[in-house]
Design an enzyme around this catalytic site. Structure first.
Site, PDB file in Angstrom:
ATOM      1  N   GLY A  75      -4.194  -5.834  -3.141  1.00  0.00           N
ATOM      2  CA  GLY A  75      -3.004  -5.340  -2.232  1.00  0.00           C
ATOM      3  C   GLY A  75      -3.233  -5.253  -0.867  1.00  0.00           C
ATOM      4  N   GLY A 109      -5.207  -3.114   0.817  1.00  0.00           N
ATOM      5  CA  GLY A 109      -6.378  -2.515   1.067  1.00  0.00           C
ATOM      6  C   GLY A 109      -7.413  -3.883   1.059  1.00  0.00           C
ATOM      7  N   TYR A 161       6.056  10.999  -4.619  1.00  0.00           N
ATOM      8  CA  TYR A 161       5.464  10.058  -3.719  1.00  0.00           C
ATOM      9  C   TYR A 161       5.677  10.529  -2.224  1.00  0.00           C
ATOM     10  CZ  TYR A 161       4.047   5.486  -1.984  1.00  0.00           C
ATOM     11  OH  TYR A 161       3.361   4.380  -1.162  1.00  0.00           O
ATOM     12  N   THR A 217       3.001  -6.018  -3.426  1.00  0.00           N
ATOM     13  CA  THR A 217       1.862  -5.734  -4.157  1.00  0.00           C
ATOM     14  C   THR A 217       2.190  -5.194  -5.659  1.00  0.00           C
ATOM     15  OG1 THR A 217       1.856  -3.396  -3.680  1.00  0.00           O
ATOM     16  CG2 THR A 217       0.742  -4.954  -1.987  1.00  0.00           C
TER      17      THR A 217
HETATM   18  N1  LIG Z   1       3.423  -1.672  -1.830  1.00  0.00           N
HETATM   19  C1  LIG Z   1       4.360  -1.158  -1.134  1.00  0.00           C
HETATM   20  O1  LIG Z   1       5.351  -1.449  -1.020  1.00  0.00           O
HETATM   21  C2  LIG Z   1       3.735  -0.121  -0.140  1.00  0.00           C
HETATM   22  C3  LIG Z   1       2.534   0.643  -0.163  1.00  0.00           C
HETATM   23  N2  LIG Z   1       2.060   1.569   0.547  1.00  0.00           N
HETATM   24  C4  LIG Z   1       0.995   2.230   0.366  1.00  0.00           C
HETATM   25  O2  LIG Z   1      -0.197   1.274   0.620  1.00  0.00           O
HETATM   26  C5  LIG Z   1      -1.361   1.568  -0.077  1.00  0.00           C
HETATM   27  C6  LIG Z   1      -2.027   0.444  -0.762  1.00  0.00           C
HETATM   28  O3  LIG Z   1      -1.031   0.098  -1.731  1.00  0.00           O
HETATM   29  P1  LIG Z   1      -0.641  -1.317  -2.397  1.00  0.00           P
HETATM   30  O4  LIG Z   1      -1.714  -2.318  -1.938  1.00  0.00           O
HETATM   31  O5  LIG Z   1       0.727  -1.552  -2.428  1.00  0.00           O
HETATM   32  O6  LIG Z   1      -1.180  -0.773  -4.115  1.00  0.00           O
HETATM   33  P2  LIG Z   1      -2.053  -1.763  -5.071  1.00  0.00           P
HETATM   34  O7  LIG Z   1      -1.786  -0.877  -6.370  1.00  0.00           O
HETATM   35  O8  LIG Z   1      -1.757  -3.070  -5.016  1.00  0.00           O
HETATM   36  O9  LIG Z   1      -3.280  -1.471  -4.541  1.00  0.00           O
HETATM   37  C7  LIG Z   1      -4.028   0.195  -4.655  1.00  0.00           C
HETATM   38  C8  LIG Z   1      -5.510  -0.074  -4.879  1.00  0.00           C
HETATM   39  O10 LIG Z   1      -5.897   1.310  -4.890  1.00  0.00           O
HETATM   40  C9  LIG Z   1      -6.762   1.376  -5.891  1.00  0.00           C
HETATM   41  N3  LIG Z   1      -6.704   2.792  -6.410  1.00  0.00           N
HETATM   42  C10 LIG Z   1      -5.635   3.670  -6.787  1.00  0.00           C
HETATM   43  N4  LIG Z   1      -6.286   5.020  -7.257  1.00  0.00           N
HETATM   44  C11 LIG Z   1      -7.350   4.795  -6.811  1.00  0.00           C
HETATM   45  C12 LIG Z   1      -8.245   5.843  -6.990  1.00  0.00           C
HETATM   46  N5  LIG Z   1      -7.947   6.942  -7.561  1.00  0.00           N
HETATM   47  N6  LIG Z   1      -9.697   5.836  -6.402  1.00  0.00           N
HETATM   48  C13 LIG Z   1     -10.097   4.355  -5.617  1.00  0.00           C
HETATM   49  N7  LIG Z   1      -9.001   3.604  -5.820  1.00  0.00           N
HETATM   50  C14 LIG Z   1      -7.818   3.691  -6.309  1.00  0.00           C
HETATM   51  C15 LIG Z   1      -6.130   0.439  -7.099  1.00  0.00           C
HETATM   52  O11 LIG Z   1      -7.059   0.404  -8.096  1.00  0.00           O
HETATM   53  C16 LIG Z   1      -5.768  -0.643  -6.242  1.00  0.00           C
HETATM   54  O12 LIG Z   1      -6.881  -1.488  -6.205  1.00  0.00           O
HETATM   55  C17 LIG Z   1      -1.134   3.022  -0.882  1.00  0.00           C
HETATM   56  O13 LIG Z   1      -1.501   4.257  -0.114  1.00  0.00           O
HETATM   57  C18 LIG Z   1       0.468   2.608  -0.863  1.00  0.00           C
HETATM   58  O14 LIG Z   1       1.251   3.988  -1.197  1.00  0.00           O
HETATM   59  C19 LIG Z   1       2.722   2.084   1.625  1.00  0.00           C
HETATM   60  C20 LIG Z   1       3.964   1.392   1.639  1.00  0.00           C
HETATM   61  C21 LIG Z   1       4.743   0.303   1.115  1.00  0.00           C
HETATM   62  C1  LIG Z   2      13.497   3.177  -4.245  1.00  0.00           C
HETATM   63  C2  LIG Z   2      12.190   2.939  -3.986  1.00  0.00           C
HETATM   64  C3  LIG Z   2      11.223   3.252  -4.804  1.00  0.00           C
HETATM   65  C4  LIG Z   2       9.780   3.037  -4.544  1.00  0.00           C
HETATM   66  C5  LIG Z   2       9.410   1.262  -4.456  1.00  0.00           C
HETATM   67  C6  LIG Z   2       8.221   0.851  -4.733  1.00  0.00           C
HETATM   68  C7  LIG Z   2       7.199   0.990  -4.074  1.00  0.00           C
HETATM   69  C8  LIG Z   2       7.243   1.406  -2.566  1.00  0.00           C
HETATM   70  C9  LIG Z   2       6.302   1.976  -1.813  1.00  0.00           C
HETATM   71  C10 LIG Z   2       6.546   2.487  -0.595  1.00  0.00           C
HETATM   72  O1  LIG Z   2       5.528   3.249  -0.007  1.00  0.00           O
HETATM   73  C11 LIG Z   2       7.773   2.548   0.172  1.00  0.00           C
HETATM   74  C12 LIG Z   2       8.696   1.576   0.026  1.00  0.00           C
HETATM   75  C13 LIG Z   2       9.874   1.820  -0.132  1.00  0.00           C
HETATM   76  C14 LIG Z   2      10.715   2.835   0.333  1.00  0.00           C
HETATM   77  C15 LIG Z   2      10.585   4.155  -0.322  1.00  0.00           C
HETATM   78  C16 LIG Z   2      11.139   5.230   0.098  1.00  0.00           C
HETATM   79  C17 LIG Z   2      11.809   5.551   1.328  1.00  0.00           C
HETATM   80  C18 LIG Z   2      13.059   5.176   1.642  1.00  0.00           C
HETATM   81  C19 LIG Z   2      13.953   5.801   2.709  1.00  0.00           C
HETATM   82  C20 LIG Z   2      14.928   5.041   3.032  1.00  0.00           C
HETATM   83  O2  LIG Z   2      16.034   4.676   2.379  1.00  0.00           O
HETATM   84  O3  LIG Z   2      14.946   4.787   4.314  1.00  0.00           O
END
Ligand SMILES: NC(=O)C1=CN([C@@H]2O[C@H](COP(=O)(O)OP(=O)(O)OC[C@H]3O[C@@H](n4cnc5c(N)ncnc54)[C@H](O)[C@@H]3O)[C@@H](O)[C@H]2O)C=CC1
Ligand SMILES: CCCCC/C=C\C=C\C(=O)C/C=C\C/C=C\CCCC(=O)O
Length: 265
Positions: free
Chosen positions: A16, A18, A151, A188
């Site tokens: 993802g 990271g 969240y 991701t």
């Molecule tokens: N995917 C999205 O739409 C969005 C994601 N984010 C944030 O981006 C960051 C990365 O998320 P993504 O790459 O999307 O998710 P992902 O699920 O693809 O990657 C997250 C990674 O963190 C690791 N992880 C989870 N829990 C853990 C723990 N306790 N200790 C160590 N590693 C751990 C997982 O194993 C995975 O490799 C998160 O903080 C997420 O909240 C923010 C905005 C949007």
């Molecule tokens: C309805 C969204 C549910 C969550 C979607 C899955 C992963 C999202 C990860 C995020 O960190 C952010 C992405 C989406 C936005 C979530 C909330 C804010 C929405 C506020 C707005 O409507 O502007």
């Protein structure tokens, strides 16, 4: 800060965002130690990246960052490999509305612990070399969403914690910059989530707002690292508007305690 030759510690780097950040940093000449709870994927990512960038510039260390000892050990491993950590990216996060304790422990608790570990190591007034702390929040930390209240709460916590430290009167002596990243939805594994309220809202949300590539958001992280004067930055990244700094002001309306937070771009 130019990532060339710098040392980085990052959480949740197996996949993802990271992994995307690790790859950008390596391509710019940084050395990275990343941790992850997913050991199999972490090892596979390490091996792929070592083949591409070299065996001495990227390392994986297994750790669950919701566990105090494991998190500290992973950070300590980065310090012992590189001697110093210049950039700390607290990225690991989950979305699971059925387990609020776990969400808060990883998304908020580990970001706080990771930041304090990095601050203690980096702060110039205690012999460190200064540095940058990037805390991964979300657009959900700036807005509200009934599909995922826990969240949202965890991401609001990240922004409140990071921007408060950025305003510390000692910040110039610490020489540590504090930044928040607030991306909208990215392609991701997190987007495959089923454990939210009103799952139909997710489909609707993605239809209206679209989905960004990891690479677009990882580029925004490089901007946070490279811009020198952005202590306290909140960088919002969306598909339609790209990466934009939110200008946050804390306004004291009555000179006593009626504080209002105002964001502009
Ligand atoms: N995917 C999205 O739409 C969005 C994601 N984010 C944030 O981006 C960051 C990365 O998320 P993504 O790459 O999307 O998710 P992902 O699920 O693809 O990657 C997250 C990674 O963190 C690791 N992880 C989870 N829990 C853990 C723990 N306790 N200790 C160590 N590693 C751990 C997982 O194993 C995975 O490799 C998160 O903080 C997420 O909240 C923010 C905005 C949007
Ligand atoms: C309805 C969204 C549910 C969550 C979607 C899955 C992963 C999202 C990860 C995020 O960190 C952010 C992405 C989406 C936005 C979530 C909330 C804010 C929405 C506020 C707005 O409507 O502007």
């Amino acid at each position: 800060m130019d990532p060339q030759g710098k040392s980085v510690f990052l959480t949740g780097g197996a996949q993802g965002l990271g992994r995307g950040i690790v790859e950008k940093l390596l391509s710019l000449g940084a050395k990275v130690l990343f941790c992850d709870v997913d050991v199999e994927r972490g090892k596979a990512t390490e091996s792929e990246l070592q083949t591409q960038y070299g065996a001495d510039v990227v390392f994986f260390h297994p750790a669950d960052v919701s566990d105090d000892e494991q998190h500290k050990a992973a950070f300590g491993m980065a310090v012992s490999k590189f001697e110093t950590v210049d950039i700390c990216v607290n990225n690991a996060g989950i979305l699971n509305e059925s387990n609020w304790e776990k969400v808060m422990a990883i998304n908020a608790g580990a970001v706080i612990r990771g930041s304090l570990l990095a601050l203690e190591h980096m702060r110039r007034d205690r012999g460190g070399r200064g540095g940058v702390i990037i805390n991964v929040a979300s657009i959900a930390g700036l807005n509200v969403n009934p599909a995922c209240p826990t969240y949202c709460a965890s991401k609001h916590a990240v922004i409140g914690f990071t921007t408060s430290w950025a305003m510390s009167p000692g910040q110039k002596d610490h020489a540590v910059r504090w930044c928040c990243l607030c991306p909208d939805a990215m392609e991701t594994s997190m987007l495959k989530v089923t454990d939210i309220h009103y799952p139909e809202m997710l489909e609707e949300y993605l239809k209206d707002n679209g989905v960004m590539s990891v690479s677009q958001v990882a580029d925004a992280v490089m901007k946070l690292i490279q811009d020198p004067d952005n202590n306290g930055a909140i960088l919002e990244v969306t598909l339609k508007k790209g990466a934009r700094y939110r200008r946050r002001q804390v306004v004291d309306r009555d000179g006593v305690n009626d504080l209002v937070i105002m964001d502009t771009y």
